[in-house]
Design a protein around this motif. Structure first.
Motif, PDB file in Angstrom:
ATOM      1  N   ILE A  79       6.419   5.008  -3.677  1.00 56.82           N
ATOM      2  CA  ILE A  79       7.505   5.788  -4.266  1.00 56.82           C
ATOM      3  C   ILE A  79       8.314   4.971  -5.275  1.00 56.82           C
ATOM      4  O   ILE A  79       8.821   5.511  -6.269  1.00 56.82           O
ATOM      5  CB  ILE A  79       8.431   6.357  -3.155  1.00 56.82           C
ATOM      6  N   ALA A  80       8.434   3.666  -5.061  1.00 56.36           N
ATOM      7  CA  ALA A  80       9.198   2.836  -6.012  1.00 56.36           C
ATOM      8  C   ALA A  80       8.544   2.854  -7.391  1.00 56.36           C
ATOM      9  O   ALA A  80       9.216   3.072  -8.410  1.00 56.36           O
ATOM     10  CB  ALA A  80       9.306   1.408  -5.483  1.00 56.36           C
ATOM     11  N   SER A  81       7.237   2.664  -7.421  1.00 59.43           N
ATOM     12  CA  SER A  81       6.537   2.646  -8.705  1.00 59.43           C
ATOM     13  C   SER A  81       6.455   4.039  -9.314  1.00 59.43           C
ATOM     14  O   SER A  81       6.500   4.191 -10.541  1.00 59.43           O
ATOM     15  CB  SER A  81       5.133   2.062  -8.522  1.00 59.43           C
TER      16      SER A  81
ATOM     17  N   ILE B 127      -4.777   4.759  -7.217  1.00 59.36           N
ATOM     18  CA  ILE B 127      -4.024   4.091  -8.286  1.00 59.36           C
ATOM     19  C   ILE B 127      -4.914   3.077  -9.012  1.00 59.36           C
ATOM     20  O   ILE B 127      -4.932   3.011 -10.248  1.00 59.36           O
ATOM     21  CB  ILE B 127      -2.778   3.397  -7.710  1.00 59.36           C
ATOM     22  N   ALA B 128      -5.662   2.291  -8.237  1.00 62.67           N
ATOM     23  CA  ALA B 128      -6.539   1.275  -8.828  1.00 62.67           C
ATOM     24  C   ALA B 128      -7.635   1.898  -9.689  1.00 62.67           C
ATOM     25  O   ALA B 128      -8.088   1.285 -10.662  1.00 62.67           O
ATOM     26  CB  ALA B 128      -7.157   0.422  -7.722  1.00 62.67           C
ATOM     27  N   TRP B 129      -8.062   3.106  -9.332  1.00 61.38           N
ATOM     28  CA  TRP B 129      -9.098   3.800 -10.103  1.00 61.38           C
ATOM     29  C   TRP B 129      -8.550   4.421 -11.389  1.00 61.38           C
ATOM     30  O   TRP B 129      -9.297   5.014 -12.165  1.00 61.38           O
ATOM     31  CB  TRP B 129      -9.756   4.885  -9.253  1.00 61.38           C
ATOM     32  N   GLY B 130      -7.246   4.306 -11.591  1.00 56.34           N
ATOM     33  CA  GLY B 130      -6.657   4.750 -12.834  1.00 56.34           C
ATOM     34  C   GLY B 130      -6.083   6.149 -12.850  1.00 56.34           C
ATOM     35  O   GLY B 130      -5.714   6.659 -13.913  1.00 56.34           O
ATOM     36  N   TYR B 131      -5.958   6.774 -11.680  1.00 58.49           N
ATOM     37  CA  TYR B 131      -5.423   8.135 -11.639  1.00 58.49           C
ATOM     38  C   TYR B 131      -3.894   8.177 -11.633  1.00 58.49           C
ATOM     39  O   TYR B 131      -3.302   9.241 -11.775  1.00 58.49           O
ATOM     40  CB  TYR B 131      -5.971   8.881 -10.415  1.00 58.49           C
ATOM     41  N   GLY B 132      -3.262   7.043 -11.453  1.00 59.27           N
ATOM     42  CA  GLY B 132      -1.810   6.968 -11.539  1.00 59.27           C
ATOM     43  C   GLY B 132      -1.109   7.158 -10.213  1.00 59.27           C
ATOM     44  O   GLY B 132      -1.695   7.648  -9.233  1.00 59.27           O
ATOM     45  N   PHE B 133       0.153   6.777 -10.171  1.00 59.00           N
ATOM     46  CA  PHE B 133       0.930   6.825  -8.941  1.00 59.00           C
ATOM     47  C   PHE B 133       1.179   8.262  -8.475  1.00 59.00           C
ATOM     48  O   PHE B 133       1.269   8.532  -7.273  1.00 59.00           O
ATOM     49  CB  PHE B 133       2.260   6.099  -9.125  1.00 59.00           C
ATOM     50  N   ALA B 134       1.291   9.208  -9.389  1.00 59.27           N
ATOM     51  CA  ALA B 134       1.559  10.596  -9.003  1.00 59.27           C
ATOM     52  C   ALA B 134       0.406  11.208  -8.226  1.00 59.27           C
ATOM     53  O   ALA B 134       0.597  12.149  -7.443  1.00 59.27           O
ATOM     54  CB  ALA B 134       1.855  11.440 -10.246  1.00 59.27           C
ATOM     55  N   ALA B 135      -0.804  10.688  -8.406  1.00 55.11           N
ATOM     56  CA  ALA B 135      -1.982  11.254  -7.731  1.00 55.11           C
ATOM     57  C   ALA B 135      -1.958  11.037  -6.227  1.00 55.11           C
ATOM     58  O   ALA B 135      -2.765  11.641  -5.504  1.00 55.11           O
ATOM     59  CB  ALA B 135      -3.250  10.646  -8.331  1.00 55.11           C
ATOM     60  N   THR B 136      -1.064  10.198  -5.739  1.00 56.28           N
ATOM     61  CA  THR B 136      -0.999   9.973  -4.290  1.00 56.28           C
ATOM     62  C   THR B 136      -0.655  11.256  -3.529  1.00 56.28           C
ATOM     63  O   THR B 136      -1.006  11.402  -2.367  1.00 56.28           O
ATOM     64  CB  THR B 136       0.039   8.888  -3.956  1.00 56.28           C
TER      65      THR B 136
END
Length: 407
Positions: free
Chosen positions: A245-247, A369-378
């Protein structure tokens, strides 16, 4: 100090003389204080991951391993401690668990390397599940049967208040001073809990039938496994979102770092609302509360991913995801019902299951996130986990109907 048979199964307690309201309130306060310390220690790291990563020169996803290490400690510690402590009075066990928890957090504050810090987070997690499990049983045994879920909810109130006050406060001080201050503070709260339990929790006697084998009997019951499965799979979504959530706040919604504690407060308000409403609903319908919360989580976690770039919608989604904690008291009480006379192991294992969810959520969130989908994808990860949890819930409900029909 009087002795109360809080070490007996719930069905034995049903007709026993219950303690006064004042005694119950003081016991619940003492137990909730421990929950506050545990909740603060568990969740504060999620708002401080970037700071930890900077201190130890690792990436933020790598720093996320300490969340999984803590969760692994809970997963291992809860069942092992519950079985080995089968012949130990619950008050004594609670005191011991809190002392270990306090020591683990104080030492975490002075860890010299990332590897040492990770190991100490694992040690700090060992008492977590057993503490909550035993505390829930003690609280439930001191009230009428039809108010058990609300008693469990009051113990868990310490955990939810931690997300509202403890976590944001320690995150704010950790960011402005030093993140190690957060864990030192948690250790002090652990020591305070030891004192409160010592003075307020009545001495108890161990059941004559208590044994290692009786506790292990919990794992011979399919409904115990299914209930734990619901928690382990279905509720990983909250942790997949909250771990990063911080990122998400700073890199997706483009808010300043000072907004992170605000998001933590919103999550805490949601958890407290969910705990209050969920406890009340669980005393009405356990299965309805559990199933309904899974469907609810699918909706709000999907909304989180779709709207995370909007600061207002991010805050609203974080609050709504926090409300998903409504299932916590319901699952804990459900385990008391299906575990019969092996309640300590089953109750403690509930928090193992939730921390498997924690580990899975943080791990899968980090992968996405590491695969490049971004933090919102969580949020999408969380919605998928809740959807899988519905299948486990359906199996449990179906078995329940079959058992009722046979009876």
């Amino acid at each position: 100090m009087s002795q109360i048979a809080i070490n007996e199964p719930a069905e034995i307690q049903a007709d026993a003389e219950l303690p006064s309201a004042a005694t119950v309130a003081l016991v619940q306060l003492a137990l909730a204080c421990g929950g506050f310390g545990i909740g603060t220690g568990e969740f504060a790291i999620m708002g401080l991951l970037p700071n930890v990563a900077e201190t130890f020169s690792v990436t933020t996803p790598q720093a996320g391993y300490v969340i999984s290490a803590y969760a692994l400690g809970v997963v291992i510690g809860a069942p092992v401690i519950a079985v080995l402590a089968a012949k130990i009075a619950r008050r004594t066990l609670l005191l011991t668990l809190m002392l270990v928890f306090a020591a683990g957090n104080i030492l975490s504050a002075v860890a010299p390397t990332f590897e040492t810090f990770t190991l100490l987070r694992f040690v700090s997690g060992l008492p977590h599940g057993a503490y909550f499990g035993v505390a829930a049983l003690v609280a439930a045994a001191m009230v009428p049967v039809h108010r058990r879920a609300r008693a469990v909810g009051r113990v868990m109130l310490g955990l939810t208040v931690a997300t509202l006050l403890g976590t944001p406060a320690t995150t704010l001080f950790g960011q402005s001073l030093d993140w190690q201050v957060a864990f030192l503070t948690v250790g002090v709260v652990g020591l305070l809990t030891v004192a409160l339990i010592w003075f307020h929790v009545p001495k108890d006697r161990v059941s004559e039938e208590a044994s290692f084998s009786r506790e292990l009997g919990a794992f011979r019951r399919p409904q115990v496994w299914l209930t734990l499965g619901i928690a382990a799979v279905g509720y990983g979504g909250m942790f997949a979102m909250f771990s990063y959530i911080a990122s998400t706040t700073t890199k997706v919604a483009m808010l300043p770092e000072t907004a992170v504690p605000i998001m933590l407060v919103l999550f805490g308000v949601g958890m407290n609302a969910g705990n209050f409403i969920g406890s009340w609903l669980a005393d009405k319908s356990l299965l309805g509360t559990i199933g309904g919360s899974l469907i609810y989580n699918i909706v709000v976690l999907t909304t989180f991913s779709l709207t995370a770039a909007n600061p207002f919608m991010l805050g609203l989604s974080v609050f709504l995801v926090g409300c998903g904690f409504a299932a916590g008291p319901a699952l804990q009480t459900r385990l008391m019902d299906v575990a019969a006379d092996a309640q300590t192991l089953a109750a403690a294992s509930n928090h193992s299951a939730f921390n498997i969810a924690n580990a899975i959520g943080a791990w899968l969130g980090g992968l996405v996130i590491a695969w490049g989908y971004g933090f919102a994808a969580t949020g999408y990860v969380g919605a998928a986990l809740s959807f899988l949890g519905l299948f486990v819930f359906a199996a449990s409900a179906r078995l329940e109907r079959r058992s009722t029909q046979v009876a």
